[in-house]
Design a protein around this motif. Structure first.
Motif, PDB file in Angstrom:
ATOM      1  N   GLU A   1       2.028   2.486  -3.566  1.00 26.38           N
ATOM      2  CA  GLU A   1       1.071   3.127  -4.462  1.00 26.38           C
ATOM      3  C   GLU A   1       1.406   4.613  -4.639  1.00 26.38           C
ATOM      4  OE1 GLU A   1      -1.318   1.671  -6.104  1.00 26.38           O
ATOM      5  OE2 GLU A   1      -1.014  -0.324  -5.210  1.00 26.38           O
TER       6      GLU A   1
ATOM      7  N   SER B   1      -0.262   7.118  -2.289  1.00 26.84           N
ATOM      8  CA  SER B   1       0.038   7.128  -0.857  1.00 26.84           C
ATOM      9  C   SER B   1       0.918   8.320  -0.519  1.00 26.84           C
ATOM     10  CB  SER B   1       0.741   5.833  -0.441  1.00 26.84           C
ATOM     11  OG  SER B   1       1.200   5.918   0.897  1.00 26.84           O
TER      12      SER B   1
ATOM     13  N   GLY C   1       3.760   7.016   1.622  1.00 26.32           N
ATOM     14  CA  GLY C   1       4.723   6.260   0.834  1.00 26.32           C
ATOM     15  C   GLY C   1       5.672   7.139   0.056  1.00 26.32           C
TER      16      GLY C   1
ATOM     17  N   GLU D   1       0.824  -1.216   0.000  1.00 27.66           N
ATOM     18  CA  GLU D   1       0.000   0.000   0.000  1.00 27.66           C
ATOM     19  C   GLU D   1       0.856   1.263   0.000  1.00 27.66           C
ATOM     20  OE1 GLU D   1       0.839  -1.053   4.264  1.00 27.66           O
ATOM     21  OE2 GLU D   1       0.309  -2.139   2.432  1.00 27.66           O
ATOM     22  N   LEU D   2       2.071   1.163   0.547  1.00 25.62           N
ATOM     23  CA  LEU D   2       2.962   2.317   0.580  1.00 25.62           C
ATOM     24  C   LEU D   2       3.695   2.506  -0.744  1.00 25.62           C
ATOM     25  CD1 LEU D   2       4.484   2.024   4.164  1.00 25.62           C
ATOM     26  CD2 LEU D   2       2.667   3.548   3.377  1.00 25.62           C
TER      27      LEU D   2
END
Length: 215
Positions: free
Chosen positions: A130, A133, A136, A127-128
């Protein structure tokens, strides 16, 4: 803004308690601060982590520190691209307007931002990775330090990577022309420190030995 709500009752009660005691006992000091403006001697760039209490660690009072918090206490490199830069704006204001004498980057143990970066690099936090994010993309700032430590090919412990984040931020600070100029003119000193939350420890970065030492 229709979705905004009143403060939760526990915060209201705490405020009222402070106003009746902490403020009442020091009313003249608060009014002096309001009238004369702020003149902090140091800026501290700290993590957003709620366990890191900057003023408590150094026993500071109101008006002593200009504090900026962000994920993993990271400083981006100088990039005057016209976009939004909260951290860069805070640094500019502290150095050019407030003319602080010290700029301190404060890292800490068990940092969630640093851990998230490491997990993403190891493929454990997709998810980080993406593009959408915010966290991220922000913690990508740690990449140069991570690669310097050996990247995915090295066995890097949390504390080492947390301290590397402090070093990356110190390096990026010197990419700001007004920071470099203030340092060259001996008007500003840079400091990197790391706080061990559980043990209450504090270590500083020693540029000569290129290592962190106990305070």
């Amino acid at each position: 803004m229709e979705r905004a709500q009143p403060l939760p009752s526990y915060l209201v009660h705490r405020y009222q308690g402070w106003k009746a005691t902490g403020y009442a006992d020091n009313q003249s000091w608060y009014r002096r601060l309001a009238e004369l403006g702020q003149h902090p001697r140091a800026m501290v760039i700290s993590c957003c982590d709620s366990r890191v209490h900057v003023t408590s660690i150094f026993g500071a009072d109101q008006g002593e520190f200009f504090i900026h918090r962000n994920i993993a206490n990271l400083v981006p490199p100088f990039a005057p691209d016209g976009d939004y830069h909260g951290t860069s704006a805070a640094i500019e204001y502290a150095v050019t307007a407030l003319k602080v004498a010290h700029l301190i980057v404060l890292g800490h143990s068990s940092c969630g931002g640093v851990k998230g970066f490491h997990e993403r690099c190891l493929g454990r936090a997709p998810e980080l990775a993406e593009k959408t994010s915010f966290v991220g993309r922000w913690i990508d700032l740690l990449k140069p330090g991570y690669e310097r430590l050996g990247g995915n090919d090295a066995d890097i412990d949390s504390a080492t990577l947390e301290k590397e984040a402090v070093k990356v931020s110190l390096e990026n600070l010197l990419t700001f022309p007004f920071v470099q100029e203030a340092v060259d003119q001996d008007k500003l000193t840079l400091h990197g420190v790391w706080n061990d939350i559980g043990e209450g420890g504090l270590e500083y970065y020693d540029a000569k030995s290129k290592a962190f030492r106990p305070v």
